[in-house]
Write an enzyme that holds these catalytic residues in place. Structure first.
Site, PDB file in Angstrom:
ATOM      1  N   LYS A  32       0.810  -1.231   0.000  1.00 26.74           N
ATOM      2  CA  LYS A  32       0.000   0.000   0.000  1.00 26.74           C
ATOM      3  C   LYS A  32       0.836   1.271   0.000  1.00 26.74           C
ATOM      4  CE  LYS A  32      -0.712   1.499   4.250  1.00 26.74           C
ATOM      5  NZ  LYS A  32      -1.240   1.736   5.589  1.00 26.74           N
ATOM      6  N   ARG A 124      -6.493  -0.622  17.599  1.00 28.37           N
ATOM      7  CA  ARG A 124      -6.999  -0.377  16.258  1.00 28.37           C
ATOM      8  C   ARG A 124      -7.967  -1.526  15.970  1.00 28.37           C
ATOM      9  NH1 ARG A 124      -3.518   0.583  10.766  1.00 28.37           N
ATOM     10  NH2 ARG A 124      -4.069  -1.618  10.485  1.00 28.37           N
TER      11      ARG A 124
HETATM   12  C1  LIG Z   1      -3.201  -4.835   9.009  1.00 27.42           C
HETATM   13  C2  LIG Z   1      -1.847  -4.409   8.541  1.00 27.42           C
HETATM   14  N1  LIG Z   1      -0.860  -5.306   8.538  1.00 27.42           N
HETATM   15  C3  LIG Z   1       0.375  -4.992   8.135  1.00 27.42           C
HETATM   16  C4  LIG Z   1       0.682  -3.715   7.707  1.00 27.42           C
HETATM   17  C5  LIG Z   1       2.104  -3.424   7.285  1.00 27.42           C
HETATM   18  O1  LIG Z   1       2.737  -2.659   8.251  1.00 27.42           O
HETATM   19  P1  LIG Z   1       4.290  -2.284   8.087  1.00 27.42           P
HETATM   20  O2  LIG Z   1       4.393  -1.400   6.898  1.00 27.42           O
HETATM   21  O3  LIG Z   1       4.626  -1.599   9.364  1.00 27.42           O
HETATM   22  O4  LIG Z   1       5.035  -3.561   7.916  1.00 27.42           O
HETATM   23  C6  LIG Z   1      -0.315  -2.736   7.712  1.00 27.42           C
HETATM   24  C7  LIG Z   1      -0.059  -1.372   7.269  1.00 27.42           C
HETATM   25  O5  LIG Z   1       0.363  -1.114   6.196  1.00 27.42           O
HETATM   26  C8  LIG Z   1      -1.611  -3.087   8.131  1.00 27.42           C
HETATM   27  O6  LIG Z   1      -2.609  -2.197   8.143  1.00 27.42           O
END
Ligand SMILES: Cc1ncc(COP(=O)(O)O)c(C=O)c1O
Length: 346
Positions: A32, A124
């Protein structure tokens, strides 16, 4: 054309491979932060991720892959038909959503895999870990829903750092659901803030974005050695340069965003204006040797000796990456180990 976000695919592939090689379970590559640009996702796939994960179904729809696609953000009821047709696995926490997802899945004769999220304290998403879990029996009765696993997400809202205690909580939840007849095949334990854990216990999956993209674990904001922190580089162009006072002249009201600015009089300074601003860039999230003086929506003021037409380069933090990747005004350019350059329509 500037501003431009330059993405090095080979560095990203290297980073992905390094993270993937550390664990004996599959990693979900989270796409994302760079809006799932397909070429960039491809580099993560080459690096060995087992799943593509994104918070937005629109991003997942852009990707052509045989790997399973996972929707990270809890789905809106209003988009369930789309989610069910486009996605293989969904993180969920609401029984009502799951029941309606089953209806959508029945319509197209598909079985949807779900990961039931539990909130272990970060506040969250997720079912509060202490709540009664007997509703799981209702999920198990749904014909087109496969309760594939459980998951948790930490260090996102409450800033809670994952510990062995959280792994133990997940084990207890898994045991409780198993005792109700659920076949829990995946325990998706966390994100880039879980990488420091020594013992993963029941956890057999992590969803990793930032650590791969920016070479930084997020529990303690430590850089990960042997990984590249410049897979994403922002370039912006100087549109005015020269000496001006450091203290604005006249009565102070508010800046472009309604805040009262404050300045220290350091006498005249060398400075430049770059053609990028808060509309495109989270300005607190750039990594740069010089000093940022401030920004309005379209202009970023920096200190230093530059001339008009100079290109200034920045490494990015998470907010910087997210904002520039999302802005249509920032051109995207992917490079593969500097052997080829490909321009993407932003
Ligand atoms: C539910 C969830 N899991 C994993 C991630 C990944 O997090 P990070 O970029 O800190 O690895 C996110 C956010 O992007 C998320 O919302």
């Amino acid at each position: 054309m500037y501003p431009k976000l330059i993405i090095d695919l080979k560095k990203l592939e290297h980073n992905t491979r390094l993270i993937v090689s550390k664990y004996d379970f599959p990693i979900m590559g989270v796409t994302k932060a760079f809006c799932a640009i397909p070429e960039v996702v491809e580099a993560m796939i080459k690096g060995g991720i087992g799943y593509i994960a994104d918070s937005r179904v629109e991003n997942l729809m852009k990707i052509k892959t045989t790997l399973p696609k996972v929707l990270l953000r809890l789905p809106m009821i209003s988009q369930l038909d789309l989610v069910v047709s486009e996605v293989d696995m969904v993180l969920v926490s609401e029984l009502e959503t799951i029941v309606k997802m089953n209806d959508s899945a029945v319509k197209i004769n598909k079985v949807m895999k779900i990961i039931l999220m539990f909130d272990l304290g970060d506040l969250r998403e997720g079912i509060w870990y202490k709540n009664d879990k007997s509703f799981v029996k209702d999920i198990l009765k749904l014909t087109n829903i496969d309760l594939f696993g459980i998951g948790a997400n930490l260090t996102c809202f409450g800033g809670i750092i994952p510990t062995d205690k959280h792994t133990e909580m997940l084990k207890n939840i898994k045991d409780e659901l198993t005792s109700m007849g659920a076949d829990i095949r995946m325990v998706s334990g966390g994100n880039s803030s879980s990488l420091h854990l020594k013992n993963f216990g029941v956890i057999n999956n992590l969803r990793v974005g930032e650590a791969i993209l920016l070479a930084r674990e997020t529990a303690f904001a430590k850089s990960i050695v042997e990984m590249y922190d410049d897979c994403f580089v922002l370039e912006a162009e100087v549109v005015e340069a020269g000496i001006k006072p450091s203290l604005p002249i006249g009565d102070v009201g508010v800046d472009a965003f309604g805040n009262v600015p404050s300045f220290i009089d350091r006498g005249p300074i060398e400075r430049a204006i770059l053609a990028i601003g808060k509309q495109d860039l989270h300005i607190d999230s750039i990594v740069f040797d010089g000093k940022v003086l401030g920004a309005s929506s379209d202009h970023l003021m920096i200190e230093g000796k530059y001339k008009v037409g100079d290109i200034v380069r920045f490494k990015l933090g998470y907010g910087g990456l997210l904002s520039t990747a999302t802005s249509p005004y920032v051109k995207k350019e992917v490079r593969g180990w500097l052997t080829f350059i490909q321009k993407l329509d932003a």
